[in-house]
Design an enzyme around this catalytic site. Structure first.
Site, mmCIF file in Angstrom:
data_model
loop_
_atom_site.group_PDB
_atom_site.id
_atom_site.type_symbol
_atom_site.label_atom_id
_atom_site.label_comp_id
_atom_site.label_asym_id
_atom_site.label_seq_id
_atom_site.Cartn_x
_atom_site.Cartn_y
_atom_site.Cartn_z
ATOM 1 C CD1 TRP A 1 0.774 0.079 2.996
ATOM 2 C CD2 TRP A 1 -1.302 -0.346 3.698
ATOM 3 N NE1 TRP A 1 0.830 -0.081 4.344
ATOM 4 C CE2 TRP A 1 -0.427 -0.331 4.809
ATOM 5 C CE3 TRP A 1 -2.654 -0.571 3.927
ATOM 6 C CZ2 TRP A 1 -0.874 -0.556 6.107
ATOM 7 C CZ3 TRP A 1 -3.092 -0.790 5.213
ATOM 8 C CH2 TRP A 1 -2.213 -0.787 6.289
ATOM 9 C CD GLU A 2 -0.753 4.906 1.717
ATOM 10 O OE1 GLU A 2 -0.784 5.805 0.852
ATOM 11 O OE2 GLU A 2 -1.767 4.543 2.343
ATOM 12 N N GLY A 3 1.642 2.792 -2.600
ATOM 13 C CA GLY A 3 2.574 2.621 -3.704
ATOM 14 C C GLY A 3 3.487 1.439 -3.454
ATOM 15 C CD GLN B 1 6.882 4.326 -2.738
ATOM 16 O OE1 GLN B 1 7.529 5.358 -2.586
ATOM 17 N NE2 GLN B 1 5.559 4.310 -2.747
#
Length: 666
Positions: free
Chosen positions: A496-498, A503
């Site tokens: 999650w969050e990329g 990243q």
């Protein structure tokens, strides 16, 4: 031993016709007396090797005072009331938060996993037992508002203070900590992009803990590719919009812990450009708020249609939300929603990096305790515990390597987080001072470091929780030892969050290549200066050797960057080929830098006879030096195979036709 497990064990120990009516009563089987109580006691000793979370106060204070010198840092923060952050205040904050984390949050961690969250109806989700009471205590203690602006009810202290306690609470109970963590992102977004009207109306209740916040990005048809967002926003006049669409995977999207929930929602206005250029950001309350601050009757058409049944993180509800003409308000400018939302996203990415370290810490504590007490075989170098049938497994080199890997990642990663905490303080101070040039420079450096922290620390943190299970052996796979929950809870962190892959592309593509290598060159220049300063000043032979090694790795990292840039100019797929290995190389390099800093601080402490503010023993500092040596000898060499892999040609991956990956599954 609890309930069903006790009964199961009694049944298994009383086969061959024996009957057991209570623990401790003997049974007769084939003419032999079996003492069930003794058998169960032995089985319990084999099975239950877990401990309650213990805050690593010594390591925290070492980093705060001797590695990063936060007291001097705080004295430079005029606008953030840095003069109020005395050593006594820091100690008090740590002491009280330790009590809260260890006494209130940690006991709820297993409850969160076993009980989970329950959807009652479209507007009601029940959180695990004790969560709401813990949140009430957290709010009453004004923990959340400690570092938020005074004009909205906070105390206006430097943001780094919350970073320290945030990690402590995350280790004690990660899923509970997600609720205030997401609210922090909502607050930061409103502070940076909201109108004064929105700030005045909603921030005081967010700061007090009366409201919580969420981030609503993902939709059924799109995850990281937010250019596909289809949620609509129709103007209603008077600054209001009607929001309609489906959002999925919304953490803490509904719960019973706060009076109201504010959703930060990405949506499209009529006639907006396609892709991410046409996305706007809206604030959508679960319950509308009247002008006098009271809550309106009924709900705002934000309906929770399901919560996900997940691998881990059971204590936080992951919701599907149907926005059916819900009233919302524009945050920032039209069609600038993606750039505005990145304020929230970057907050969450740093929070997820903390997740990697926090759960690695918990895994390490448990597996260390187990390794000290579990006896198995004899040491290869001779018997270490002759009074027992076997030596504790911590004497075996392979077990020590697993434990030291967890220690090196956790304590080194914590230092990486603290470095960014300093940068956050400095950026906030520059903003309040009106120094936009300095703020932009720090923001750029944070932009360079964030994907490394998020991508690397979650990957190695996940590895550490796996090593924690490996230390336990078969017992790590058993729920009663609580080790497997840690791995289930951390596994989402690299997703999650990329994802790590996202990243990595962000780091290598957007942050380095598109900026013509400027960030990496600036970063390497800082590392060179640090290394040469150590070499010039002298110190232990090993310290100088580590400084030379880091300087050489820095040169290699720069050279690899130039090689990738050259290859990418001829083959666009080469960036995707090299990016993940490049990010991991950057992470191991960064961890080496942070261990070298700790080694410098530890040697300085030993040189002054361990005299100073901290009452640490000589053994504490020697352990730091030995762990640094372990890192340089055992973990930093991983960069060698990463180097080889990142330079592999795309022709080794891309030519295989998608239909030829399998000839049995089409």
């Amino acid at each position: 031993l609890r309930g069903s497990r006790s009964k199961h064990m009694i049944r298994s120990f009383s086969r061959c016709g024996g009957q057991v009516s209570a623990v401790g009563r003997s049974c007769v089987a084939q003419g032999k007396v079996v003492l069930v109580q003794d058998t169960i006691r032995q089985r319990k000793q084999q099975m239950v090797f877990s401990r309650s979370y213990k805050t690593p106060v010594s390591d925290v204070k070492f980093l705060l005072r001797e590695v990063w010198d936060f007291p001097s840092h705080y004295k430079k923060l005029d606008k953030l009331n840095g003069d109020q952050v005395t050593d006594d205040l820091i100690d008090m904050v740590l002491e009280e938060n330790v009590k809260f984390a260890e006494g209130v949050l940690a006991p709820l961690n297993e409850v969160a996993d076993t009980e989970g969250c329950t959807r009652i109806d479209d507007h009601t989700v029940k959180t695990p037992k004790g969560f709401k009471e813990a949140y009430d205590q957290f709010s009453e203690g004004q923990w959340f508002g400690m570092t938020l602006p005074e004009q909205y009810g906070g105390q206006g202290l430097p943001p780094s203070l919350y970073t320290f306690i945030g990690e402590i609470m995350a280790s004690a109970n990660w899923t509970w900590s997600m609720f205030p963590g997401l609210t922090q992102g909502c607050v930061n977004t409103l502070l940076s992009h909201g109108t004064d009207e929105l700030k005045d109306k909603y921030l005081p209740n967010l700061v007090s803990g009366l409201y919580t916040g969420t981030m609503c990005l993902t939709e059924p048809q799109c995850g990281s590719d937010l250019g596909q967002v289809a949620t609509k926003a129709e103007p209603l006049g008077d600054g209001k919009f009607k929001i309609s669409g489906t959002k999925i995977f919304i953490s803490c999207g509904e719960h019973d812990m706060a009076e109201n929930i504010l959703h930060c929602v990405l949506a499209r206005l009529p006639g907006a450009p396609p892709g991410t250029r046409g996305i706007s950001l809206f604030l959508v309350p679960k319950i509308l708020v009247n002008d006098d601050g009271s809550l309106a009757d009924g709900f705002n058409n934000t309906n929770i249609t399901r919560i996900e049944d997940k691998m881990g993180c059971h204590g936080s509800p992951t919701c599907e939300i149907q926005f059916e003409g819900a009233e919302g308000y524009l945050i920032g400018e039209e069609n600038k929603g993606m750039s505005h939302m990145f304020t929230f996203i970057n907050t969450s990415r740093l929070g997820t990096a903390i997740q990697g370290i926090a759960l690695s810490e918990l895994s390490w504590q448990n597996s260390l305790e187990y390794a000290k007490n579990r006896g198995s075989m004899r040491s290869l170098s001779g018997v270490k515990n002759p009074e027992a049938a076997a030596d504790p497994i911590i004497v075996h080199p392979s077990v020590r390597k697993m434990l030291l890997t967890q220690k090196a990642v956790t304590e080194g990663g914590r230092s990486m987080i603290y470095e960014c905490a300093i940068l956050q303080d400095q950026m906030s101070e520059a903003r309040l001072q009106g120094d936009s040039k300095k703020e932009k420079a720090i923001d750029d450096r944070m932009g360079f470091l964030t994907p490394i922290l998020k991508g690397f620390l979650t990957e190695v943190g996940t590895e550490c929780t796996s090593l924690g299970i490996q230390v336990y052996g078969g017992h790590g796979y058993i729920k009663s030892n609580k080790q497997e929950q840690i791995m289930r809870d951390i596994r989402i962190s690299s997703v999650w969050e990329g994802t790590t892959q996202i990243q990595a592309l962000d780091l290598l593509g957007r942050k380095i290549l598109l900026q013509k290598l400027r960030p990496i060159n600036q970063h390497c220049s800082l590392i060179y200066s640090f290394c040469w300063d150590i070499i010039r000043k002298g110190g232990g032979t090993r310290l100088r050797a580590h400084a030379l090694t880091l300087a050489a790795k820095t040169a290699q990292w720069q050279f690899l960057t130039y090689r990738i840039a050259l290859a990418a100019s001829k083959d666009k797929d080469f960036v995707g080929m090299a990016s993940v290995e490049y990010l991991m190389y950057a992470g191991y390099h960064s961890l080496a830098y942070h261990w070298l800093k700790q080694e410098v601080a530890a040697e300085a402490a030993l040189a002054r006879g361990c005299k100073g503010e901290l009452d640490f023993s000589e053994d504490f500092y020697k352990a730091k030096i030995e762990t640094s040596h372990f890192y340089f000898e055992n973990l930093l060499p991983r960069t060698d195979w990463l180097r080889a892999s990142m330079l592999a040609p795309s022709s080794s991956v891309m030519p295989l036709h998608q239909d030829h990956f399998s000839f049995d599954n089409h």
